[in-house]
Design a protein around this motif. Structure first.
Motif, PDB file in Angstrom:
ATOM      1  N   ARG A 129       0.831  -1.196   0.000  1.00 21.43           N
ATOM      2  CA  ARG A 129       0.000   0.000   0.000  1.00 21.43           C
ATOM      3  C   ARG A 129       0.875   1.259   0.000  1.00 21.43           C
ATOM      4  NH1 ARG A 129      -2.928   1.423   3.913  1.00 21.43           N
ATOM      5  NH2 ARG A 129      -4.768   2.206   2.784  1.00 21.43           N
ATOM      6  N   LEU A 130       2.009   1.185   0.726  1.00 18.68           N
ATOM      7  CA  LEU A 130       2.913   2.339   0.777  1.00 18.68           C
ATOM      8  C   LEU A 130       3.443   2.682  -0.615  1.00 18.68           C
ATOM      9  CD1 LEU A 130       4.499   4.401   2.430  1.00 18.68           C
ATOM     10  CD2 LEU A 130       6.273   2.667   2.788  1.00 18.68           C
ATOM     11  N   ILE A 131       3.734   1.649  -1.421  1.00 16.59           N
ATOM     12  CA  ILE A 131       4.235   1.890  -2.781  1.00 16.59           C
ATOM     13  C   ILE A 131       3.220   2.689  -3.591  1.00 16.59           C
ATOM     14  CG2 ILE A 131       4.782   0.774  -4.982  1.00 16.59           C
ATOM     15  CD1 ILE A 131       6.045  -1.497  -3.389  1.00 16.59           C
ATOM     16  N   PHE A 132       1.965   2.231  -3.551  1.00 15.84           N
ATOM     17  CA  PHE A 132       0.933   2.906  -4.330  1.00 15.84           C
ATOM     18  C   PHE A 132       0.613   4.302  -3.788  1.00 15.84           C
ATOM     19  CE2 PHE A 132      -0.278  -1.630  -5.297  1.00 15.84           C
ATOM     20  CZ  PHE A 132       0.160  -1.593  -6.611  1.00 15.84           C
ATOM     21  N   HIS A 133       0.632   4.444  -2.473  1.00 14.69           N
ATOM     22  CA  HIS A 133       0.372   5.758  -1.882  1.00 14.69           C
ATOM     23  C   HIS A 133       1.471   6.747  -2.264  1.00 14.69           C
ATOM     24  CE1 HIS A 133      -3.276   5.448   0.485  1.00 14.69           C
ATOM     25  NE2 HIS A 133      -2.899   4.253   0.944  1.00 14.69           N
ATOM     26  N   ASN A 134       2.709   6.287  -2.289  1.00 16.80           N
ATOM     27  CA  ASN A 134       3.813   7.167  -2.688  1.00 16.80           C
ATOM     28  C   ASN A 134       3.669   7.592  -4.143  1.00 16.80           C
ATOM     29  OD1 ASN A 134       5.025   7.155  -0.201  1.00 16.80           O
ATOM     30  ND2 ASN A 134       6.456   5.493  -0.686  1.00 16.80           N
ATOM     31  N   ALA A 135       3.251   6.631  -4.995  1.00 20.39           N
ATOM     32  CA  ALA A 135       3.068   6.945  -6.421  1.00 20.39           C
ATOM     33  C   ALA A 135       1.977   7.993  -6.607  1.00 20.39           C
ATOM     34  CB  ALA A 135       2.725   5.678  -7.196  1.00 20.39           C
ATOM     35  N   MET A 136       0.940   7.891  -5.794  1.00 21.18           N
ATOM     36  CA  MET A 136      -0.149   8.867  -5.878  1.00 21.18           C
ATOM     37  C   MET A 136       0.264  10.205  -5.261  1.00 21.18           C
ATOM     38  SD  MET A 136      -3.154   6.207  -4.770  1.00 21.18           S
ATOM     39  CE  MET A 136      -4.395   7.483  -4.502  1.00 21.18           C
ATOM     40  N   LYS A 137       1.070  10.146  -4.211  1.00 26.38           N
ATOM     41  CA  LYS A 137       1.464  11.358  -3.497  1.00 26.38           C
ATOM     42  C   LYS A 137       2.386  12.232  -4.344  1.00 26.38           C
ATOM     43  CE  LYS A 137       3.712  12.850   0.797  1.00 26.38           C
ATOM     44  NZ  LYS A 137       4.314  12.390   2.072  1.00 26.38           N
ATOM     45  N   TYR A 138       3.309  11.601  -5.066  1.00 24.99           N
ATOM     46  CA  TYR A 138       4.322  12.360  -5.784  1.00 24.99           C
ATOM     47  C   TYR A 138       3.999  12.536  -7.278  1.00 24.99           C
ATOM     48  CZ  TYR A 138       6.968  11.670  -1.518  1.00 24.99           C
ATOM     49  OH  TYR A 138       7.365  11.663  -0.212  1.00 24.99           O
ATOM     50  N   ASN A 139       2.778  12.200  -7.660  1.00 22.43           N
ATOM     51  CA  ASN A 139       2.342  12.424  -9.039  1.00 22.43           C
ATOM     52  C   ASN A 139       0.955  13.058  -9.020  1.00 22.43           C
ATOM     53  OD1 ASN A 139       4.340  10.932 -11.044  1.00 22.43           O
ATOM     54  ND2 ASN A 139       4.087   9.592  -9.233  1.00 22.43           N
ATOM     55  N   HIS A 140       0.746  14.003  -9.896  1.00 21.68           N
ATOM     56  CA  HIS A 140      -0.517  14.734  -9.953  1.00 21.68           C
ATOM     57  C   HIS A 140      -1.662  13.785 -10.287  1.00 21.68           C
ATOM     58  CE1 HIS A 140      -3.549  17.680 -11.297  1.00 21.68           C
ATOM     59  NE2 HIS A 140      -2.918  18.518 -10.449  1.00 21.68           N
ATOM     60  N   GLU A 141      -2.843  14.157  -9.819  1.00 22.82           N
ATOM     61  CA  GLU A 141      -4.011  13.316 -10.012  1.00 22.82           C
ATOM     62  C   GLU A 141      -4.285  13.016 -11.489  1.00 22.82           C
ATOM     63  OE1 GLU A 141      -7.371  15.055  -8.129  1.00 22.82           O
ATOM     64  OE2 GLU A 141      -6.558  14.885  -6.097  1.00 22.82           O
ATOM     65  N   SER A 142      -3.891  13.918 -12.340  1.00 27.46           N
ATOM     66  CA  SER A 142      -4.136  13.735 -13.772  1.00 27.46           C
ATOM     67  C   SER A 142      -3.048  12.891 -14.444  1.00 27.46           C
ATOM     68  CB  SER A 142      -4.220  15.094 -14.472  1.00 27.46           C
ATOM     69  OG  SER A 142      -2.999  15.818 -14.324  1.00 27.46           O
ATOM     70  N   LYS A 162      -3.683   4.373  -8.271  1.00 31.19           N
ATOM     71  CA  LYS A 162      -4.977   4.385  -7.585  1.00 31.19           C
ATOM     72  C   LYS A 162      -5.804   3.166  -7.975  1.00 31.19           C
ATOM     73  CE  LYS A 162      -9.044   7.283  -6.752  1.00 31.19           C
ATOM     74  NZ  LYS A 162      -9.701   8.584  -7.060  1.00 31.19           N
ATOM     75  N   THR A 163      -5.807   2.839  -9.289  1.00 32.91           N
ATOM     76  CA  THR A 163      -6.570   1.685  -9.771  1.00 32.91           C
ATOM     77  C   THR A 163      -6.033   0.385  -9.191  1.00 32.91           C
ATOM     78  OG1 THR A 163      -7.043   2.824 -11.860  1.00 32.91           O
ATOM     79  CG2 THR A 163      -7.298   0.427 -11.830  1.00 32.91           C
TER      80      THR A 163
END
Length: 212
Positions: A29-42, A50-51
């Motif tokens: 989960r930390l891997i995916f959260h980091n990817a979402m945190k450091y990349n814009h929602e778009s 996120k998917t």
């Protein structure tokens, strides 16, 4: 955190690996959260992370009952192992205490066998010194007799203590106890303390002690 690190920790055998599957899930989960945190929602990375996270969490919810069951069984096994270890320690301790008790009994038997008799003057001095003890110390002295003579009854108001019916071991213990106690009580060093005991008997007339 990345998947190669997770894989390495899963295979580790030096104590640095995961302790349970929940730790693995937390790192994923930390891997995916980091990817979402450091990349814009778009950003595609954010969207894909996120998917995938949603799929991982859905899969985790499916596996969670099995994980909980496995953890429960493991806890029972650990509890049983701990209980078995305690039982084994208790048996070992019981064995050691039994050995110690046997050794003490043997030493006591040898001490009794080698115990000397009191001389007549010592018996006479013991009787005189006994009556000079305070009521509290007199009760303690009678308890010494009871320890080595279970048939001796010191629970009555008037106690009949026959020196001639006591064992040499009992008499010597009583002699030493009275001698040491009187030294502390009166600041004397002699067993044949000859003070008048009537004043003491008056103060402690709630429980009389007689010596025969």
């Amino acid at each position: 955190m990345d998947f190669s690190t997770i894989r390495t920790r899963m295979k580790a055998k030096d104590g640095s690996g995961y302790k349970n599957v929940r730790e693995i899930y937390a790192d994923v989960r930390l891997i995916f959260h980091n990817a979402m945190k450091y990349n814009h929602e778009s950003h595609d990375v954010h969207v894909m992370a996120k998917t995938l996270l949603e799929k991982v969490e859905k899969k985790w919810l499916h596996l969670l009952p099995k994980v909980a069951k496995a953890e429960s069984e493991l806890s029972k096994e650990e509890a049983q192992a701990q209980e078995a270890a305690y039982a084994n320690m208790t048996r070992e301790l019981g064995t050691e205490l039994s050995k110690i008790d046997m050794a003490l009994t043997s030493l006591k038997t040898k001490a009794i066998a080698k115990c000397r008799k009191l001389t007549l003057p010592e018996k006479s001095m013991l009787a005189n010194a006994f009556n000079n003890l305070s009521l509290e110390n007199r009760v303690k002295a009678l308890a010494v007799v009871r320890e080595t003579n279970p048939d001796f009854d010191d629970s009555v108001d008037t106690v009949m203590l026959n020196f001639d019916s006591q064992s040499d071991y009992t008499m010597l213990r009583l002699y030493m106890f009275v001698k040491d106690t009187l030294e502390v009580q009166e600041g004397t060093s002699a067993i044949d303390h000859e003070d008048n005991i009537e004043a003491e008997e008056t103060k402690n007339n709630d429980k009389k002690r007689k010596i025969m």
